[in-house]
Design an enzyme around this catalytic site. Structure first.
Site, PDB file in Angstrom:
ATOM      1  N   SER A 138       0.844  -1.188   0.000  1.00 27.22           N
ATOM      2  CA  SER A 138       0.000   0.000   0.000  1.00 27.22           C
ATOM      3  C   SER A 138       0.879   1.238   0.000  1.00 27.22           C
ATOM      4  CB  SER A 138      -0.901   0.015   1.247  1.00 27.22           C
ATOM      5  OG  SER A 138      -1.527   1.273   1.395  1.00 27.22           O
ATOM      6  N   TYR A 151      -1.503  -0.305  10.238  1.00 23.20           N
ATOM      7  CA  TYR A 151      -1.589  -0.795   8.862  1.00 23.20           C
ATOM      8  C   TYR A 151      -0.381  -0.331   8.055  1.00 23.20           C
ATOM      9  CZ  TYR A 151      -3.365  -1.250   4.061  1.00 23.20           C
ATOM     10  OH  TYR A 151      -3.518  -1.557   2.732  1.00 23.20           O
TER      11      TYR A 151
END
Length: 239
Positions: A138, A151
């Protein structure tokens, strides 16, 4: 890629489903995995429409990768491509990192980093000849990630892990990473429920004038998994 076999984790919907279908369009048979069997059956139906074989393996990816690799090798007789797509969060709320409890932090690492490590290890053990591993990271792992710190930390760890594995597994196995920018999936929309204007702001920040689609990510994965990228390893591609 006709005759090759791929595993795509988290392939019940969204980006994972698009990756599975994309690889199938270029000839791969696919082992698919997600927690919800109904979602996997829809993905499998799309694979059948493309004339490819599907192996449906429902279950939580955590501590499940060895079983997936073994079942895939038994069913198809080979394993050529492994895509670690599982990620995200079971908790869709956001908060500053210092307000994150230990259990939430650990859960994020397990889902986004540890499961990918287990997948890479299982793939390396079962790929008989040359193979390709593609990890889905990501943009959050490439910079500070306010309000989604665990995350971002997990994805940053994935990026480093992928580079290390690329060096350790070469030349037999190539390892690359795709980092999606803002792609509007079901999970992505769940994080926007408290701010309806946020999507418009995100879209406006993208130079190409739109958010991404799952097919945009699938195209990058197909490239890295195929012989078109036979001299590419250890790379992080932001899409």
């Amino acid at each position: 890629m006709t005759g090759r076999v791929a595993v795509v984790t988290g392939s019940g919907q969204g980006i994972g489903r698009a990756i599975a279908w994309g690889l199938a369009d270029f000839g791969c048979d696919i082992a698919i995995n997600a927690r919800r069997l109904g979602d996997l059956e829809e993905t499998a139906a799309g694979l059948a429409e493309r004339g490819r074989r599907a192996l449906v393996l429902d279950g939580d990816i955590r501590d499940f990768s060895d079983t997936i690799a073994e079942r895939t090798s038994e069913e198809f007789g080979r394993l050529d491509v492994w895509v670690n797509n599982v990620g995200g969060s079971d908790d869709k709320t956001t908060r500053p990192q210092v307000e994150t409890d230990d259990e939430t932090f650990r859960s994020q690492l397990e889902l986004n980093l540890t499961s990918a490590f287990q997948g890479c290890r299982a793939a390396a053990r079962h790929m008989g000849g040359r193979g390709s591993i593609v990890n889905i990271s990501s943009g959050a792992g490439m910079r500070g990630s306010p309000m989604t710190g665990p995350y971002g930390a997990a994805k940053a760890g994935m990026n480093n892990m992928s580079e290390t594995l690329a060096l350790e597994l070469a030349p037999r196995i190539r390892v690359n990473t795709v980092a999606p920018g803002p792609v509007v999936t079901e999970a992505f929309r769940q994080t926007l429920t408290d701010d309806p204007d946020k999507l418009a702001a995100i879209t406006a920040s993208v130079p190409l004038g739109r958010t991404g689609t799952p097919d945009d990510i699938a195209a990058a994965v197909v490239y890295l998994a195929s012989d078109a990228a036979s001299w590419v390893t250890g790379q992080l591609l932001l899409v």
